[in-house]
Design a protein around this motif. Structure first.
Motif, PDB file in Angstrom:
ATOM      1  N   TYR A  36      71.018  42.633  26.981  1.00 53.70           N
ATOM      2  CA  TYR A  36      70.428  41.486  27.752  1.00 53.70           C
ATOM      3  C   TYR A  36      70.049  41.762  29.169  1.00 53.70           C
ATOM      4  O   TYR A  36      69.115  41.475  29.943  1.00 53.70           O
ATOM      5  CB  TYR A  36      71.390  40.321  27.843  1.00 53.70           C
ATOM      6  CG  TYR A  36      71.328  39.595  26.444  1.00 53.70           C
ATOM      7  CD1 TYR A  36      70.420  39.627  25.492  1.00 53.70           C
ATOM      8  CD2 TYR A  36      72.317  38.801  26.052  1.00 53.70           C
ATOM      9  CE1 TYR A  36      70.389  39.130  24.351  1.00 53.70           C
ATOM     10  CE2 TYR A  36      72.546  38.245  24.645  1.00 53.70           C
ATOM     11  CZ  TYR A  36      71.379  38.370  23.829  1.00 53.70           C
ATOM     12  OH  TYR A  36      71.534  37.796  22.493  1.00 53.70           O
ATOM     13  N   ALA A  37      70.992  42.807  29.792  1.00 58.81           N
ATOM     14  CA  ALA A  37      70.888  42.933  31.010  1.00 58.81           C
ATOM     15  C   ALA A  37      69.620  43.832  31.401  1.00 58.81           C
ATOM     16  O   ALA A  37      68.820  43.797  32.248  1.00 58.81           O
ATOM     17  CB  ALA A  37      72.231  43.880  31.611  1.00 58.81           C
ATOM     18  N   LYS A  38      69.426  44.892  30.354  1.00 60.84           N
ATOM     19  CA  LYS A  38      67.968  45.490  30.683  1.00 60.84           C
ATOM     20  C   LYS A  38      66.961  44.810  30.327  1.00 60.84           C
ATOM     21  O   LYS A  38      65.696  45.031  30.967  1.00 60.84           O
ATOM     22  CB  LYS A  38      68.131  46.913  29.532  1.00 60.84           C
ATOM     23  CG  LYS A  38      69.132  48.009  30.115  1.00 60.84           C
ATOM     24  CD  LYS A  38      69.010  49.033  29.172  1.00 60.84           C
ATOM     25  CE  LYS A  38      69.917  50.162  29.481  1.00 60.84           C
ATOM     26  NZ  LYS A  38      69.950  51.446  28.764  1.00 60.84           N
ATOM     27  N   ALA A  39      67.297  43.850  29.514  1.00 62.54           N
ATOM     28  CA  ALA A  39      65.840  42.796  29.218  1.00 62.54           C
ATOM     29  C   ALA A  39      65.550  42.280  30.510  1.00 62.54           C
ATOM     30  O   ALA A  39      64.389  41.771  30.778  1.00 62.54           O
ATOM     31  CB  ALA A  39      66.333  41.974  28.085  1.00 62.54           C
ATOM     32  N   VAL A  40      66.587  41.717  31.405  1.00 67.65           N
ATOM     33  CA  VAL A  40      66.392  40.861  32.651  1.00 67.65           C
ATOM     34  C   VAL A  40      65.616  41.783  33.582  1.00 67.65           C
ATOM     35  O   VAL A  40      64.717  41.521  34.198  1.00 67.65           O
ATOM     36  CB  VAL A  40      67.721  40.651  32.997  1.00 67.65           C
ATOM     37  CG1 VAL A  40      67.573  39.951  34.593  1.00 67.65           C
ATOM     38  CG2 VAL A  40      68.223  39.331  32.154  1.00 67.65           C
ATOM     39  N   GLN A  41      66.035  42.984  33.504  1.00 68.44           N
ATOM     40  CA  GLN A  41      65.269  43.978  34.440  1.00 68.44           C
ATOM     41  C   GLN A  41      63.986  44.000  34.006  1.00 68.44           C
ATOM     42  O   GLN A  41      63.200  44.080  34.965  1.00 68.44           O
ATOM     43  CB  GLN A  41      66.086  45.499  34.520  1.00 68.44           C
ATOM     44  CG  GLN A  41      67.476  45.447  34.981  1.00 68.44           C
ATOM     45  CD  GLN A  41      68.178  46.707  34.649  1.00 68.44           C
ATOM     46  OE1 GLN A  41      67.456  47.822  34.187  1.00 68.44           O
ATOM     47  NE2 GLN A  41      69.426  46.931  35.259  1.00 68.44           N
TER      48      GLN A  41
ATOM     49  N   HIS B   2      64.694  45.184  24.125  1.00 64.55           N
ATOM     50  CA  HIS B   2      66.133  44.982  24.381  1.00 64.55           C
ATOM     51  C   HIS B   2      66.998  43.711  24.175  1.00 64.55           C
ATOM     52  O   HIS B   2      67.660  43.837  23.911  1.00 64.55           O
ATOM     53  CB  HIS B   2      65.927  45.331  26.185  1.00 64.55           C
ATOM     54  CG  HIS B   2      66.075  46.778  26.423  1.00 64.55           C
ATOM     55  ND1 HIS B   2      66.564  47.700  26.180  1.00 64.55           N
ATOM     56  CD2 HIS B   2      64.879  47.229  27.332  1.00 64.55           C
ATOM     57  CE1 HIS B   2      66.351  48.861  26.742  1.00 64.55           C
ATOM     58  NE2 HIS B   2      65.047  48.635  27.436  1.00 64.55           N
ATOM     59  N   PHE B   3      66.079  42.820  24.238  1.00 61.51           N
ATOM     60  CA  PHE B   3      66.397  41.510  23.911  1.00 61.51           C
ATOM     61  C   PHE B   3      66.723  40.951  22.547  1.00 61.51           C
ATOM     62  O   PHE B   3      67.991  40.648  22.566  1.00 61.51           O
ATOM     63  CB  PHE B   3      65.474  40.252  24.737  1.00 61.51           C
ATOM     64  CG  PHE B   3      66.086  38.716  24.500  1.00 61.51           C
ATOM     65  CD1 PHE B   3      66.994  38.152  25.554  1.00 61.51           C
ATOM     66  CD2 PHE B   3      65.958  38.277  23.229  1.00 61.51           C
ATOM     67  CE1 PHE B   3      67.114  37.012  25.308  1.00 61.51           C
ATOM     68  CE2 PHE B   3      66.470  36.845  23.182  1.00 61.51           C
ATOM     69  CZ  PHE B   3      67.226  36.261  24.156  1.00 61.51           C
ATOM     70  N   TYR B   4      66.020  41.577  21.692  1.00 65.39           N
ATOM     71  CA  TYR B   4      66.292  41.306  20.306  1.00 65.39           C
ATOM     72  C   TYR B   4      66.915  42.475  19.585  1.00 65.39           C
ATOM     73  O   TYR B   4      67.239  42.464  18.390  1.00 65.39           O
ATOM     74  CB  TYR B   4      64.864  40.984  19.735  1.00 65.39           C
ATOM     75  CG  TYR B   4      64.167  39.659  20.211  1.00 65.39           C
ATOM     76  CD1 TYR B   4      64.914  38.459  19.476  1.00 65.39           C
ATOM     77  CD2 TYR B   4      63.311  39.580  20.814  1.00 65.39           C
ATOM     78  CE1 TYR B   4      64.279  37.244  20.077  1.00 65.39           C
ATOM     79  CE2 TYR B   4      62.779  38.408  21.266  1.00 65.39           C
ATOM     80  CZ  TYR B   4      63.252  37.036  20.886  1.00 65.39           C
ATOM     81  OH  TYR B   4      62.801  35.916  21.189  1.00 65.39           O
TER      82      TYR B   4
ATOM     83  N   GLN C  30      69.306  49.500  21.255  1.00 64.45           N
ATOM     84  CA  GLN C  30      70.325  48.594  21.188  1.00 64.45           C
ATOM     85  C   GLN C  30      70.249  47.457  22.254  1.00 64.45           C
ATOM     86  O   GLN C  30      69.588  47.542  23.130  1.00 64.45           O
ATOM     87  CB  GLN C  30      71.369  49.482  21.862  1.00 64.45           C
ATOM     88  CG  GLN C  30      73.016  48.502  21.526  1.00 64.45           C
ATOM     89  CD  GLN C  30      73.918  49.689  22.348  1.00 64.45           C
ATOM     90  OE1 GLN C  30      73.727  50.852  22.487  1.00 64.45           O
ATOM     91  NE2 GLN C  30      75.298  48.979  22.220  1.00 64.45           N
ATOM     92  N   GLN C  31      70.710  46.270  21.409  1.00 59.94           N
ATOM     93  CA  GLN C  31      70.315  45.282  22.307  1.00 59.94           C
ATOM     94  C   GLN C  31      71.152  44.952  23.524  1.00 59.94           C
ATOM     95  O   GLN C  31      72.306  45.392  23.554  1.00 59.94           O
ATOM     96  CB  GLN C  31      71.114  43.912  21.461  1.00 59.94           C
ATOM     97  CG  GLN C  31      70.634  42.487  21.960  1.00 59.94           C
ATOM     98  CD  GLN C  31      71.063  41.216  20.830  1.00 59.94           C
ATOM     99  OE1 GLN C  31      72.348  41.496  20.528  1.00 59.94           O
ATOM    100  NE2 GLN C  31      70.403  40.509  20.629  1.00 59.94           N
TER     101      GLN C  31
END
Length: 674
Positions: free
Chosen positions: A391-396, A381-383, A388-389
């Motif tokens: 950041y919010a899902k990466a944080v989760q 999720h982050f990259y 799709q990029q």
């Protein structure tokens, strides 16, 4: 223009022409003189530059001859190699004396690494008798040659006053030099100092800089997949038998593994693969345990066999074999294997790169809340790799992995806090996460080594390591070092130095300082001890108000002793307003925090009732004289016997009701625990 072009190209002579033609011009004659001097200087400098260039070329083609001329005894690289071999021998029980002799010889030859190693050994008493004077001398020799490890050790000695007078500014200078030399311990110490403002002005940005470097190295080591396991070191002030319980657990797993229990075999294999909890690393034995578990169909054993082949630990590195083992477990839904196989597809190890397949496997693993799957899915999720990029899902994903204890996910969250990506930009939040990562990395082994020394009876060696870790910001080390000075260290010094008051007070002052640092990191026992120190004036002046403040914080953390102390201070009006009702409330609360405090609370309530019975008549006389008769002399008149009898009987009745109430509460608590 030609001169400017030549200057841009680096021509040494042209720099003077460019300077001459572009500066404000003086008179004509003066200009000619300056031009003549510039040309003359240019010729001299060019000749010198050419000679230096020639010498540099000679040094490139003849390094051995010049090295021998600079150091007739041994080239620097050979000294470093010999020092490493001697150090390894010194740490081998069978060759310790041989290794120490070799280190001594190398130190005399001027090896800074040998001087630093020996200096640390003499300062800490590691395998030799403590000799602070010799240790400081060796460390100073090595530090003067730019050895970062020696500079860090000298900084610690100046910080704590071992072998040298306490000198905080000098300690800070050596820490800075060591950090610039790449020493991770020094960077951790500076990160902590700048974060809390210990001896320096508080600066979160500097703390972030130092902590981030160390946290990144820990995260990279964790990403390797074979990071060492570290047990949480016991708190000496609370439970000195924790290590015995740990030994019992290891023995239980060992017995179960030998009896053929597959899950126990995986556990013992993991311990031997990574090391920790008193078990030494042994990849060969780990491989045997994993094979035994895999033969019984245990998917954990199968996955760990794949991990060993992927990393080449104890076996020849073979990505194809690793993929085969991973796929065998992943096809059966094993979350860890799904995450590892997904990583192989993402990187193209043993298989063709297939980002979509990697994301699918990461998702399957993350759905089972496995930390590796959550971490890798967060990275996708982050990259924007295969997804799709976002950041919010990466944080989760990172937060979920962090709750499972994943160090890399914590580091990634810290980075996002620092940069303000999908999270509030917060330096303090980032540093807090960096600090957690650092304290779960390689330096956690320092606490385990300290506890091992303590168990072996080497209290001075244990204290040395606890203090080093304490200066690096480890709260547990700060608590244990304070406990040492509060008990062992002061008692030993008192015994050996005929009870010298200065020695005794210095130990108590150190205990006070370490308890203060631990209290700043919200340790309830440290808050309790700080309250005691202020209440009794140990290591500091008596201050009942500060004592009450520390007790209140500890009470909010459910410390029964601190809660009882607040009741006592309210009862007597020491540092707090005298309030019998609040005193009773705190005494009652003590029992709810710790049922074992029932008897103490009961006696305190009885004493409170007697004090109330004694104090109430005087208060009643004061009220009558001030608000009813308006005559202060009435306060000196004796009360009638019947009123006094009523007050005494009322208080006895109150005491009986309280005893019955506490008894019933204790019975209910015991029933709930059963």
């Amino acid at each position: 223009s030609l001169a400017a072009a030549a200057a841009a190209g680096g021509g040494s002579s042209a720099h003077y022409f460019y300077y001459y033609w572009t500066r404000p011009r003086p008179s004509h004659n003066r200009s000619l003189l300056i031009l003549f001097l510039c040309l003359l200087g240019t010729l001299v400098l060019d000749h010198t530059h050419g000679a230096q260039t020639t010498r540099k070329k000679t040094a490139v083609f003849h390094p051995v001859i010049l090295a021998q001329e600079a150091s007739p005894l041994s080239p620097p690289h050979q000294l470093a190699h010999d020092t490493e071999a001697a150090w390894n021998a010194a740490n081998d029980p069978e060759r310790a004396s041989e290794g120490l002799a070799a280190l001594e010889k190398l130190a005399q030859l001027g090896s800074p690494d040998a001087q630093a190693a020996l200096g640390k050994m003499y300062a800490s008493g590691e395998q030799v008798e403590v000799d602070l004077e010799k240790g400081v001398s060796l460390l100073q020799d090595a530090a003067s040659q730019g050895n970062a490890a020696a500079q860090r050790e000298l900084a610690f000695l100046y910080e704590t006053g071992r072998g040298v007078p306490v000198n905080k500014p000098m300690a800070l200078i050596y820490y800075e030099f060591a950090a610039r030399g790449g020493d991770l311990e020094a960077k951790t110490t500076l990160g902590y100092k700048y974060f809390v403002g210990d001896g320096v002005q508080q600066n979160c940005d500097k703390a972030s800089h130092y902590y981030r470097t160390v946290a990144q190295s820990v995260a990279e080591e964790a990403m390797s997949g074979i990071a060492r396991l570290f047990a949480e070191s016991p708190r000496l002030m609370q439970d000195e038998d924790a290590s015995h319980e740990e030994d019992d657990v290891i023995q239980y797993w060992q017995y179960s593994a030998d009896a053929g229990d597959a899950s126990a075999q995986v556990t013992m294999g993991t311990l031997h693969l990574r090391g920790g909890f008193g078990v030494k690393q042994n990849p060969d034995l780990a491989h045997q345990y994993f094979e035994q578990a895999a033969a019984q169909g245990n998917l954990g054993g199968v996955t760990n066999l794949g991990l060993m082949y992927a990393k080449g630990y104890g076996v020849s590195q073979d990505n194809n074999t690793a993929v085969r083992y991973y796929r065998q477990a992943a096809d059966k839904g094993y979350a860890h294997a799904q995450a590892l196989l997904g990583h192989m597809y993402m990187q193209g190890y043993g298989v063709k790169v297939d980002v979509d397949e990697a994301v699918r496997l990461f998702t399957l693993s993350a759905e089972q809340r496995h930390t590796d799957g959550l971490l890798h899915l967060g990275n996708c999720h982050f990259y924007g790799a295969g997804l799709q990029q976002d950041y919010a899902k990466a944080v989760q994903c990172y937060m979920a992995a962090t709750h499972g204890g994943d160090l890399v996910a914590q580091f990634n969250l810290a980075q996002m806090h620092r940069l303000g990506l999908a999270l509030t930009r917060s330096c303090s939040a980032a540093v807090t996460l960096y600090k957690r990562v650092v304290e779960r990395g390689r330096f956690a082994g320092m606490l385990n080594d300290a506890h091992t020394k303590y168990q072996a009876g080497d209290t001075l060696g244990a204290l040395y390591l606890y203090e080093k870790a304490a200066e690096m910001g480890f709260e547990l080390a700060q608590s244990n070092a304070a406990w040492f000075y509060d008990t062992h260290a002061t008692s030993d010094q008192h015994e050996h130095e005929s009870g010298s008051p200065s020695t005794w007070s210095s130990g108590q002052i150190k205990a006070f300082e370490y308890y203060r640092k631990a209290a700043e990191q919200q340790n309830p026992t440290a808050h309790l001890k700080m309250g005691d120190y202020y209440y009794y004036g140990v290591g500091t002046s008596v201050d009942h108000s500060k004592a009450a403040a520390f007790y209140r914080v500890a009470s909010d953390m459910r410390s029964a002793q601190a809660t009882f102390n607040l009741g006592y201070m309210h009862e007597r009006g020491e540092g707090l307003p005298q309030d019998f009702h609040l005193a009773k409330r705190y005494y009652d609360l003590t029992v709810s925090y710790d049922p074992d405090a029932y008897v103490a609370s009961l006696l305190a309530l009885g004493a409170l009732a007697i004090r109330y019975a004694y104090t109430a008549p005087a208060q009643a006389r004061e009220l009558v004289s001030q608000y009813i008769l308006k005559e202060p002399r009435m306060a000196d008149l004796p009360l009638s016997w019947d009123l006094l009898l009523i007050l005494v009987l009322s208080n006895l009745l109150f005491l009986l009701i309280t005893i019955r109430h506490l008894t019933l509460r204790r019975l209910r608590l015991q029933q709930q625990q059963q």
